[in-house]
Design a protein around this motif. Sequence first.
Motif, PDB file in Angstrom:
ATOM      1  N   TYR A 125      -5.815  -0.343  -2.077  1.00  0.00           N
ATOM      2  CA  TYR A 125      -6.447   0.931  -1.299  1.00  0.00           C
ATOM      3  C   TYR A 125      -7.737   0.932  -0.773  1.00  0.00           C
ATOM      4  O   TYR A 125      -8.583   1.611  -0.425  1.00  0.00           O
ATOM      5  CB  TYR A 125      -6.225   2.076  -2.110  1.00  0.00           C
ATOM      6  N   SER A 126      -8.434  -0.441  -1.501  1.00  0.00           N
ATOM      7  CA  SER A 126     -10.182  -0.541  -1.108  1.00  0.00           C
ATOM      8  C   SER A 126     -10.271  -1.162   0.065  1.00  0.00           C
ATOM      9  O   SER A 126     -10.491  -2.330   0.404  1.00  0.00           O
ATOM     10  CB  SER A 126     -10.501  -1.295  -2.249  1.00  0.00           C
ATOM     11  N   TYR A 127     -10.288  -0.197   1.238  1.00  0.00           N
ATOM     12  CA  TYR A 127     -10.644  -0.713   2.503  1.00  0.00           C
ATOM     13  C   TYR A 127     -11.533   0.337   3.050  1.00  0.00           C
ATOM     14  O   TYR A 127     -11.308   1.607   2.504  1.00  0.00           O
ATOM     15  CB  TYR A 127      -9.545  -0.962   3.344  1.00  0.00           C
ATOM     16  N   GLY A 149      13.225   4.711   0.791  1.00  0.00           N
ATOM     17  CA  GLY A 149      12.170   5.354  -0.100  1.00  0.00           C
ATOM     18  C   GLY A 149      11.320   6.066   0.766  1.00  0.00           C
ATOM     19  O   GLY A 149      11.139   5.988   2.221  1.00  0.00           O
ATOM     20  N   VAL A 150      10.196   6.695   0.185  1.00  0.00           N
ATOM     21  CA  VAL A 150       8.968   7.388   0.643  1.00  0.00           C
ATOM     22  C   VAL A 150       8.054   6.192   1.351  1.00  0.00           C
ATOM     23  O   VAL A 150       8.194   5.122   0.871  1.00  0.00           O
ATOM     24  CB  VAL A 150       8.426   8.101  -0.216  1.00  0.00           C
ATOM     25  N   PHE A 151       7.148   6.682   2.259  1.00  0.00           N
ATOM     26  CA  PHE A 151       6.290   5.817   2.858  1.00  0.00           C
ATOM     27  C   PHE A 151       5.104   5.459   1.799  1.00  0.00           C
ATOM     28  O   PHE A 151       4.978   6.019   0.782  1.00  0.00           O
ATOM     29  CB  PHE A 151       5.727   6.372   3.775  1.00  0.00           C
ATOM     30  N   PHE A 152       4.572   4.088   2.153  1.00  0.00           N
ATOM     31  CA  PHE A 152       3.613   3.771   0.993  1.00  0.00           C
ATOM     32  C   PHE A 152       2.097   4.161   1.860  1.00  0.00           C
ATOM     33  O   PHE A 152       2.071   4.734   2.755  1.00  0.00           O
ATOM     34  CB  PHE A 152       3.554   2.170   1.208  1.00  0.00           C
ATOM     35  N   ASP A 153       0.991   3.939   1.015  1.00  0.00           N
ATOM     36  CA  ASP A 153      -0.244   4.452   1.369  1.00  0.00           C
ATOM     37  C   ASP A 153      -0.958   3.543   2.065  1.00  0.00           C
ATOM     38  O   ASP A 153      -2.313   4.083   2.269  1.00  0.00           O
ATOM     39  CB  ASP A 153      -0.827   4.667   0.099  1.00  0.00           C
ATOM     40  N   SER A 154      -0.778   2.578   2.804  1.00  0.00           N
ATOM     41  CA  SER A 154      -1.695   1.653   3.807  1.00  0.00           C
ATOM     42  C   SER A 154      -2.027   2.559   4.953  1.00  0.00           C
ATOM     43  O   SER A 154      -1.209   2.202   6.015  1.00  0.00           O
ATOM     44  CB  SER A 154      -1.219   0.423   3.908  1.00  0.00           C
TER      45      SER A 154
END
Length: 923
Positions: free
Chosen positions: A373-375, A642-647
């Motif tokens: 998540y570090s961007y 499934g549910v979406f991811f956080d990118s």
Amino acid sequence: MAWRLLTGEYGIPAERLYVSYFSGDAASGLPADEETREIWLSMGLRPDHVLPFGMKDNFWEMGEMGPCGPCTEIHYDHVGNRNAASLVNADSPDVVEIWNLVFMQYNREGDGSLRSLPQCSVDTGMGLERLITVLQGKRSNYDTDLFTPLLSAIHQCSKAPPYQGKTGEADVGRVDMAYRVVADHIRTLCVCIADGVYPGMTGAELVLRRILRRAVRFSTEVLQAPEGTLASLVPTVANILGDAYPELQTESERIMDLIHQNEVQFLTSLKQGRRVIDRTLNTIDKDTAVFPASVAWSLHRNLGFPLDLIDLMLEERGKKVDKKEMKVLEDEYEKFRCQSEEHDGDRVDQLDLHSLAELQSRGVPHTDDSLKYSYSLGQDGRYVFPPCRASVLALYSEGSLVSEVGEGQRCGVILDRTNFYAEQGGQAHDQGYFTKDELQVIHHLLYLRFVSIVYIKKSDWIMFGIVFQDVLFPVECVRLSGGYVLHQITAAETLRIGDQVLLHLDETQRLGCMVKHTATHILNFALRELLGPGVNQRGSHVAANRLRFDFSVKGSLSVSQLQQVQALVQNIIQQNAEVHIEEIPLSRANQIATLRTIDEVYPDPVRVVSVAVPVSDLLTSNSDRSVSVELCCGTCNHGDLGVFFDSHLLRTGEIRDLVIVSERQMVKGISRIIAVTGEEAKAARETGHVIQEEVKSLAARVGVYNALSLPAAQRLSKEVGLLTDVHASQHTFSYSNISFQLHIKCITACVHVLGGREHINSPMAEKRAAVSLKGSTEEQQHDHQEAGDKRGGKCPNATLKANDLLEKHSSKAVLVDFVQTDSTSILMKTVNQLSKNTPDSLVMLLSLPQTSEKVLFACQVPKGCASISACEWALAVCEQFGGNAGGSDVVANGVSNATNVTDVSEILCWAEQFACGKIKNVD
């Protein structure tokens, strides 16, 4: 627990119960399960009721590999007042197993050996149908109230005698077997389809397809039931199982559609298969008794014929398939399938149970993947993805943990931390590489810049005082396994536990996934905004080059709807709205009024993604403002559905553009959209416009001819084919595709007419040629919209038909009328809609299909109606006009020959009078 429930709560006599335990197996080195025997005896069971059995009966295995272990079973003696120990596990219908407890303590390895599991468990369960048989005092599952209403409904639909429960040689013509097959299979089909599994060509979907086709075969060929019988049984299944499976009630119409659609397809394939068999028999020696295995295999794989059906059809003709040759073809197919899976470039070995246990025993921590998540957005507006320095904690190769791998060896690398996304949640894994530190830095030259890879001898490095990380390890695949992120690589040189590496993302690929991911959220929002809350996500996949989104909708989207969806998405993109992401407790997230979720288990806390509106504002406001807000599962693995991811992007403007290049119904009620963004979207628009111009040019050239010579017609046909191939290989926007298909069909028809396929001087030929080229693109798109709506059951659909009839008849006690449709399914759905709006009325509708000389009937009566059952009403009307019908007390359908009908009004009048007479007699 099992014994207490059976004997205490259900009151089953203990003297009728026998238990079995594992007696051991010397060849496998497995001792007898004396502990289980002693436990049963300590509970008061008589020694002659505690029986030992070997591997075949009391060692449970899920397959050739996987968890397994000894088991203990509880058996029930239906007769009683005797010692039935000799009948346990003897295939006696009088002594049956009703409960099984498996002690999962081993794992069956690929080489056939057994290894103890790092953690044991008990897998327990009972047979619901068998238990009900015991509690209701029956001797067969099919005599219980779980099956009797269904068997009765099957009988009403068929021409076979009532179900008698016969088996083996006593079951002449296998009629009772057919009853059992259809009853079992229709239950399986209903529950699976309601749960989102549809008949298909692979995996569980292929199994379901074969189940459906076997049911069709027994229904039509043995029970002589009419087409549409399977679908008509769905309401009966819903009535029986609906309390336990409420989806059967809510999804019954879609289940009926799918089953009917597949039944029609298989009956068509059945006719085609018979022709294939007949043609093959005409080409082989009449004295030969063997039928070519290659043809039989083609029927099985390509047309979906059950193998036993092929055997039966050949047996009727005095032929049989060479079983050895058939086995060779099956083995070749299985080998090819396995090789295809092995050579899948994205395949990565999953950590086995023993390796996971070993990692945990070593104290190897789960991979910290929070750095994915570090961007951030740099000052120049570009996304910055910093590299990640990590340590090698473990190496996994060829099914075991190793301390090092050599050059060229494929392995999975477990690091203490990573900035790579693993394949999960419908999002593709990250790509990139990592490098290994060979030496320590000797000096820092702060302002000296070098390119990423410099081909300089290592001896020269020391001269510059710089350490180059020279060897690249490309990351082929990334998967999550038991909390560990496994990076699949092929080692470029020796790699050991403890080595330090630096991870570099393929930034273009990651950014592409982020764009498609945020675009998918916006697309989901746009679909629900325009089509209503009935739109639900059914699956998705996000990759760098495109996005795929599956959703529930009754029919294919029209051109107008596709344009509106794209326009709404474009509007949100152009706003360059901020994307807000916040992690909050699941209970608080559920308080957001406009939150959209899917049927999944979410982690707690959960990430909430909102476009344009901060999550904190959504929590404090009661406003029902329309906004895209969804849950993301963060690091949890929920599979493709499934549910979406956080990118996610930080702003929507980075998407730039979105084009829907494809929209089609995968199965009845489930549509799939494929879309591209950015430069790909721009290219799709441009390609679509170019192809449209080519089509217009071709149409103009065809339009100037009154007639074509055969060579000219062939040249134009070739141009049409080439243009079609070009179009098929390119991404173009969806409504351009619709226009292209319609234009091409028109042009092809004209070329055939003018080229002499029909006589060029024929008035009909001229008329067809004129009509083919008439009309603007808008008119053609309108035609397509109507056609698409009909495919989706919308134009005219069951609801519209029902509303029209409701206005016509108001609230009559007996509602009988005529509607025009070729589909039994639509007829039954229309009846169902009418009955919902007039719950106290008796409803019957009939139709005269244009495609056959039949009259279709469907009816429904209120549940618990004392005056008449639906099956009785349909059967009376159909038999009056030389037909047959079947169904349940609530719903039924039938068919009769149209040649027996001189006036439709005669049927309507007779049907209404019959029902009114029944009501009057009760009153």
